[in-house]
Design a protein around this motif. Structure first.
Motif, PDB file in Angstrom:
ATOM      1  N   ILE A   1      31.528  32.086  32.536  1.00  0.00           N
ATOM      2  CA  ILE A   1      31.620  31.080  31.179  1.00  0.00           C
ATOM      3  C   ILE A   1      32.816  30.258  31.475  1.00  0.00           C
ATOM      4  O   ILE A   1      33.927  30.975  31.202  1.00  0.00           O
ATOM      5  N   VAL A   2      32.883  28.878  31.653  1.00  0.00           N
ATOM      6  CA  VAL A   2      34.239  28.220  31.672  1.00  0.00           C
ATOM      7  C   VAL A   2      34.510  27.267  30.726  1.00  0.00           C
ATOM      8  O   VAL A   2      33.320  26.107  30.541  1.00  0.00           O
ATOM      9  N   ASP A   3      35.302  27.320  29.482  1.00  0.00           N
ATOM     10  CA  ASP A   3      35.282  26.196  28.566  1.00  0.00           C
ATOM     11  C   ASP A   3      36.772  26.560  28.151  1.00  0.00           C
ATOM     12  O   ASP A   3      37.184  27.571  27.875  1.00  0.00           O
ATOM     13  N   ASP A   4      37.615  25.490  27.861  1.00  0.00           N
ATOM     14  CA  ASP A   4      38.984  25.650  27.365  1.00  0.00           C
ATOM     15  C   ASP A   4      39.036  25.716  25.857  1.00  0.00           C
ATOM     16  O   ASP A   4      40.072  25.815  25.402  1.00  0.00           O
ATOM     17  N   GLU A   5      37.869  25.858  25.554  1.00  0.00           N
ATOM     18  CA  GLU A   5      37.986  25.982  23.679  1.00  0.00           C
ATOM     19  C   GLU A   5      37.241  27.430  23.551  1.00  0.00           C
ATOM     20  O   GLU A   5      36.229  27.575  23.777  1.00  0.00           O
ATOM     21  N   GLU A   6      38.308  28.461  22.949  1.00  0.00           N
ATOM     22  CA  GLU A   6      37.763  29.636  22.905  1.00  0.00           C
ATOM     23  C   GLU A   6      36.439  29.922  21.812  1.00  0.00           C
ATOM     24  O   GLU A   6      35.441  30.615  22.372  1.00  0.00           O
ATOM     25  N   GLN A   7      36.207  29.041  20.769  1.00  0.00           N
ATOM     26  CA  GLN A   7      35.291  29.096  19.992  1.00  0.00           C
ATOM     27  C   GLN A   7      33.637  28.790  20.860  1.00  0.00           C
ATOM     28  O   GLN A   7      32.789  29.250  20.564  1.00  0.00           O
ATOM     29  N   THR A   8      33.837  27.675  21.618  1.00  0.00           N
ATOM     30  CA  THR A   8      32.839  27.416  22.497  1.00  0.00           C
ATOM     31  C   THR A   8      32.409  28.678  23.484  1.00  0.00           C
ATOM     32  O   THR A   8      31.255  29.022  23.607  1.00  0.00           O
ATOM     33  N   ARG A   9      33.205  29.084  24.292  1.00  0.00           N
ATOM     34  CA  ARG A   9      33.096  30.022  25.003  1.00  0.00           C
ATOM     35  C   ARG A   9      32.558  31.419  24.332  1.00  0.00           C
ATOM     36  O   ARG A   9      31.392  31.893  24.806  1.00  0.00           O
ATOM     37  N   GLU A  10      33.152  31.457  23.088  1.00  0.00           N
ATOM     38  CA  GLU A  10      32.410  32.711  22.306  1.00  0.00           C
ATOM     39  C   GLU A  10      30.852  32.476  21.930  1.00  0.00           C
ATOM     40  O   GLU A  10      30.213  33.430  22.019  1.00  0.00           O
ATOM     41  N   GLN A  11      30.673  31.510  21.535  1.00  0.00           N
ATOM     42  CA  GLN A  11      29.419  30.920  21.114  1.00  0.00           C
ATOM     43  C   GLN A  11      28.369  30.901  22.282  1.00  0.00           C
ATOM     44  O   GLN A  11      27.225  31.576  22.165  1.00  0.00           O
ATOM     45  N   ILE A  12      28.823  30.541  23.423  1.00  0.00           N
ATOM     46  CA  ILE A  12      27.973  30.497  24.778  1.00  0.00           C
ATOM     47  C   ILE A  12      27.672  31.971  25.152  1.00  0.00           C
ATOM     48  O   ILE A  12      26.557  32.633  25.333  1.00  0.00           O
TER      49      ILE A  12
ATOM     50  N   GLN B   1      16.538  45.040  30.504  1.00  0.00           N
ATOM     51  CA  GLN B   1      16.300  45.414  31.516  1.00  0.00           C
ATOM     52  C   GLN B   1      17.005  44.734  32.770  1.00  0.00           C
ATOM     53  O   GLN B   1      17.102  44.938  33.933  1.00  0.00           O
ATOM     54  N   HIS B   2      17.644  43.662  32.383  1.00  0.00           N
ATOM     55  CA  HIS B   2      18.302  42.721  33.380  1.00  0.00           C
ATOM     56  C   HIS B   2      19.984  43.412  33.249  1.00  0.00           C
ATOM     57  O   HIS B   2      20.469  43.404  32.260  1.00  0.00           O
ATOM     58  N   GLU B   3      20.344  43.554  34.547  1.00  0.00           N
ATOM     59  CA  GLU B   3      21.769  43.964  34.587  1.00  0.00           C
ATOM     60  C   GLU B   3      22.643  42.772  34.868  1.00  0.00           C
ATOM     61  O   GLU B   3      22.459  42.044  35.890  1.00  0.00           O
ATOM     62  N   VAL B   4      23.283  42.299  33.818  1.00  0.00           N
ATOM     63  CA  VAL B   4      24.107  41.254  33.845  1.00  0.00           C
ATOM     64  C   VAL B   4      25.631  41.507  33.609  1.00  0.00           C
ATOM     65  O   VAL B   4      25.888  42.260  32.589  1.00  0.00           O
ATOM     66  N   GLU B   5      26.645  40.893  34.317  1.00  0.00           N
ATOM     67  CA  GLU B   5      28.008  40.597  34.093  1.00  0.00           C
ATOM     68  C   GLU B   5      28.369  39.573  33.736  1.00  0.00           C
ATOM     69  O   GLU B   5      27.903  38.642  34.247  1.00  0.00           O
ATOM     70  N   ILE B   6      29.182  39.334  32.611  1.00  0.00           N
ATOM     71  CA  ILE B   6      29.543  38.034  32.092  1.00  0.00           C
ATOM     72  C   ILE B   6      30.953  38.122  32.013  1.00  0.00           C
ATOM     73  O   ILE B   6      31.628  38.984  31.175  1.00  0.00           O
ATOM     74  N   LYS B   7      31.624  36.954  32.594  1.00  0.00           N
ATOM     75  CA  LYS B   7      32.988  36.816  32.597  1.00  0.00           C
ATOM     76  C   LYS B   7      33.324  35.513  31.905  1.00  0.00           C
ATOM     77  O   LYS B   7      32.820  34.490  32.307  1.00  0.00           O
ATOM     78  N   LEU B   8      34.447  35.386  31.100  1.00  0.00           N
ATOM     79  CA  LEU B   8      34.935  34.126  30.405  1.00  0.00           C
ATOM     80  C   LEU B   8      36.177  33.776  30.893  1.00  0.00           C
ATOM     81  O   LEU B   8      37.048  34.395  31.628  1.00  0.00           O
ATOM     82  N   TYR B   9      36.212  32.401  31.249  1.00  0.00           N
ATOM     83  CA  TYR B   9      37.521  31.769  31.709  1.00  0.00           C
ATOM     84  C   TYR B   9      38.029  30.565  30.865  1.00  0.00           C
ATOM     85  O   TYR B   9      37.228  29.790  30.302  1.00  0.00           O
ATOM     86  N   ALA B  10      39.192  30.456  30.594  1.00  0.00           N
ATOM     87  CA  ALA B  10      39.664  29.491  29.563  1.00  0.00           C
ATOM     88  C   ALA B  10      39.978  28.043  30.439  1.00  0.00           C
ATOM     89  O   ALA B  10      40.330  27.090  29.827  1.00  0.00           O
ATOM     90  N   SER B  11      39.871  28.173  31.727  1.00  0.00           N
ATOM     91  CA  SER B  11      39.983  26.938  32.588  1.00  0.00           C
ATOM     92  C   SER B  11      39.236  26.931  33.683  1.00  0.00           C
ATOM     93  O   SER B  11      39.158  27.751  34.384  1.00  0.00           O
TER      94      SER B  11
ATOM     95  N   GLU C   1      39.677  32.686  41.041  1.00  0.00           N
ATOM     96  CA  GLU C   1      38.721  33.806  40.985  1.00  0.00           C
ATOM     97  C   GLU C   1      37.535  33.763  42.283  1.00  0.00           C
ATOM     98  O   GLU C   1      37.513  34.498  43.305  1.00  0.00           O
ATOM     99  N   ILE C   2      37.165  32.573  42.604  1.00  0.00           N
ATOM    100  CA  ILE C   2      36.196  31.964  43.640  1.00  0.00           C
ATOM    101  C   ILE C   2      37.162  32.244  45.046  1.00  0.00           C
ATOM    102  O   ILE C   2      36.481  32.812  45.964  1.00  0.00           O
ATOM    103  N   GLN C   3      38.074  31.824  44.934  1.00  0.00           N
ATOM    104  CA  GLN C   3      39.092  31.755  46.141  1.00  0.00           C
ATOM    105  C   GLN C   3      39.464  33.152  46.760  1.00  0.00           C
ATOM    106  O   GLN C   3      39.561  33.646  47.885  1.00  0.00           O
ATOM    107  N   LYS C   4      39.353  34.019  45.810  1.00  0.00           N
ATOM    108  CA  LYS C   4      39.808  35.536  45.896  1.00  0.00           C
ATOM    109  C   LYS C   4      38.307  36.252  46.328  1.00  0.00           C
ATOM    110  O   LYS C   4      38.344  37.555  46.878  1.00  0.00           O
ATOM    111  N   GLY C   5      37.173  35.567  46.388  1.00  0.00           N
ATOM    112  CA  GLY C   5      35.921  36.139  46.824  1.00  0.00           C
ATOM    113  C   GLY C   5      35.043  36.673  45.721  1.00  0.00           C
ATOM    114  O   GLY C   5      34.065  37.339  46.028  1.00  0.00           O
ATOM    115  N   HIS C   6      35.623  36.262  44.347  1.00  0.00           N
ATOM    116  CA  HIS C   6      34.908  37.022  43.206  1.00  0.00           C
ATOM    117  C   HIS C   6      33.868  35.564  42.603  1.00  0.00           C
ATOM    118  O   HIS C   6      34.045  35.283  41.548  1.00  0.00           O
ATOM    119  N   ALA C   7      32.986  35.543  43.581  1.00  0.00           N
ATOM    120  CA  ALA C   7      31.982  34.384  42.928  1.00  0.00           C
ATOM    121  C   ALA C   7      30.969  34.905  41.920  1.00  0.00           C
ATOM    122  O   ALA C   7      30.563  36.139  41.822  1.00  0.00           O
TER     123      ALA C   7
END
Length: 132
Positions: free
Chosen positions: A6-17, A28-38, A45-51
């Motif tokens: 989740i990428v959004d520069d507004e913390e409130q919107t990131r948290e809402q999403i 039953q779904h295994e999901v990992e969610i990461k938040l990014y402020a920019s 992260e993508i350039q480091k191989g963490h897609a």
């Protein structure tokens, strides 16, 4: 495991999403969610191989906006699902040029995001099954 960013520069919107996603992901779904402020921090992260498998991003952000981020993501991770979440309808045409999976207006987020999320999870499960 399905990786969601989740990428959004507004913390409130990131948290809402994040809340909306967590409320609608079945156990039953295994999901990992990461938040990014920019867009920059996610792109690093993508350039480091963490897609991620799925990217939910705002369009209008400081410095690296969602449209430019989408273009960069398409080059490095052509199979990543991109979902734009924005307040601005005028970016819809550009999202199609980037081949975004969906374009959700923030005012429609609570009703559309759960539907799109479940479609994407089912799609990722099908891809995994076909791969195996």
């Amino acid at each position: 495991m399905i990786k969601i960013a989740i990428v959004d520069d507004e913390e409130q919107t990131r948290e809402q999403i994040l809340r909306t996603l967590k409320e609608n992901i079945q156990e039953q779904h295994e999901v990992e969610i990461k938040l990014y402020a920019s867009g920059e921090s996610f792109f690093e992260e993508i350039q480091k191989g963490h897609a991620a498998d799925i990217l939910f991003t705002d369009i209008q952000m400081q410095q690296l906006d969602g449209v430019e981020l989408g273009k960069l993501v398409r080059r490095l991770c052509p199979d990543m699902y991109i979902v734009f979440i924005t307040s601005y309808e005028e970016y819809a045409a550009e999202s199609y040029r980037i081949e975004a999976y969906q374009y959700i207006l923030k005012r429609d987020m609570n009703e559309r995001l759960p539907i799109v999320l479940n479609q994407l999870i089912e799609e990722k499960k099908r891809e995994e099954k076909d791969f195996l």
